[in-house]
Design a protein around this motif. Structure first.
Motif, short mmCIF file in Angstrom:
data_model
loop_
_atom_site.label_atom_id
_atom_site.label_comp_id
_atom_site.label_asym_id
_atom_site.label_seq_id
_atom_site.Cartn_x
_atom_site.Cartn_y
_atom_site.Cartn_z
N VAL A 199 -9.54 8.99 -4.94
CA VAL A 199 -8.96 8.83 -6.38
C VAL A 199 -7.39 8.45 -6.31
N ALA A 217 -16.78 11.77 -9.54
CA ALA A 217 -16.15 11.87 -10.90
C ALA A 217 -15.17 12.70 -11.00
N SER A 218 -14.28 12.51 -11.98
CA SER A 218 -13.01 13.34 -11.92
C SER A 218 -13.20 13.91 -13.49
N VAL A 245 -6.89 4.54 -13.36
CA VAL A 245 -7.60 5.22 -12.49
C VAL A 245 -8.56 4.70 -11.73
N GLN A 246 -8.81 4.98 -10.58
CA GLN A 246 -9.83 4.47 -9.75
C GLN A 246 -10.61 5.41 -8.89
N TYR A 294 -16.83 14.78 -17.44
CA TYR A 294 -16.27 14.15 -16.42
C TYR A 294 -15.82 12.83 -17.21
N ARG A 295 -14.45 12.36 -16.86
CA ARG A 295 -13.92 11.26 -17.49
C ARG A 295 -13.97 10.04 -16.78
N TYR A 296 -13.83 10.14 -15.66
CA TYR A 296 -13.67 8.98 -14.57
C TYR A 296 -14.55 8.86 -13.71
N TRP A 297 -15.28 7.78 -13.33
CA TRP A 297 -16.36 7.67 -12.39
C TRP A 297 -16.03 6.60 -11.38
#
Length: 123
Positions: free
Chosen positions: A23, A96-97, A1-2, A110-113
């Motif tokens: 994303v 963030a996601s 994930v990006q 939030y999990r991904y940054w």
């Protein structure tokens, strides 16, 4: 994930900027998203968030009425439109996601940054 944030820069007080966050690597439309910021010497703070459908948005009091978060699920992108910028808005802005379709004001939700994009507002 990006998550790739872009759109930062040097502006004057009163100017506008639009940040984007592209994303990839997850079904973007299933997840809420948010923007946070961090100024030198300060902790990272919540700025704005949007649910998976875009039906609900949330803002920090400091940016309410000046900033607007939106998303285009077809483009896997979340935006932060920043108007009437002030010197105190100077910070690195992070997208963030969220873990799920809902969002909150805490970093732990939030999990991904993304890597952050620098916004500098001169007086």
């Amino acid at each position: 994930v990006q998550l790739q944030a872009s759109g930062g820069g040097l502006v004057r007080a009163g100017d506008s900027l639009r940040l984007s966050c592209l994303v990839s690597g997850l079904p973007f439309s299933d997840y809420g998203a948010g923007w946070f910021r961090q100024s030198p010497g300060k902790e990272r703070e919540f700025v704005a968030a949007i649910t998976w459908s875009g039906g609900s948005t949330y803002y920090a009091d400091s940016v309410k009425g000046r900033f607007a978060i939106s998303r285009d699920n077809a483009k896997n992108t979340v935006y932060l439109q920043m108007n009437s910028l002030k010197p105190e808005d100077t910070a690195v802005y992070y997208c963030a996601s969220a873990f799920g379709s809902t969002v909150g004001t805490s970093m732990g939700q939030y999990r991904y940054w993304g890597q952050g994009t620098l916004v500098t507002v001169s007086s």
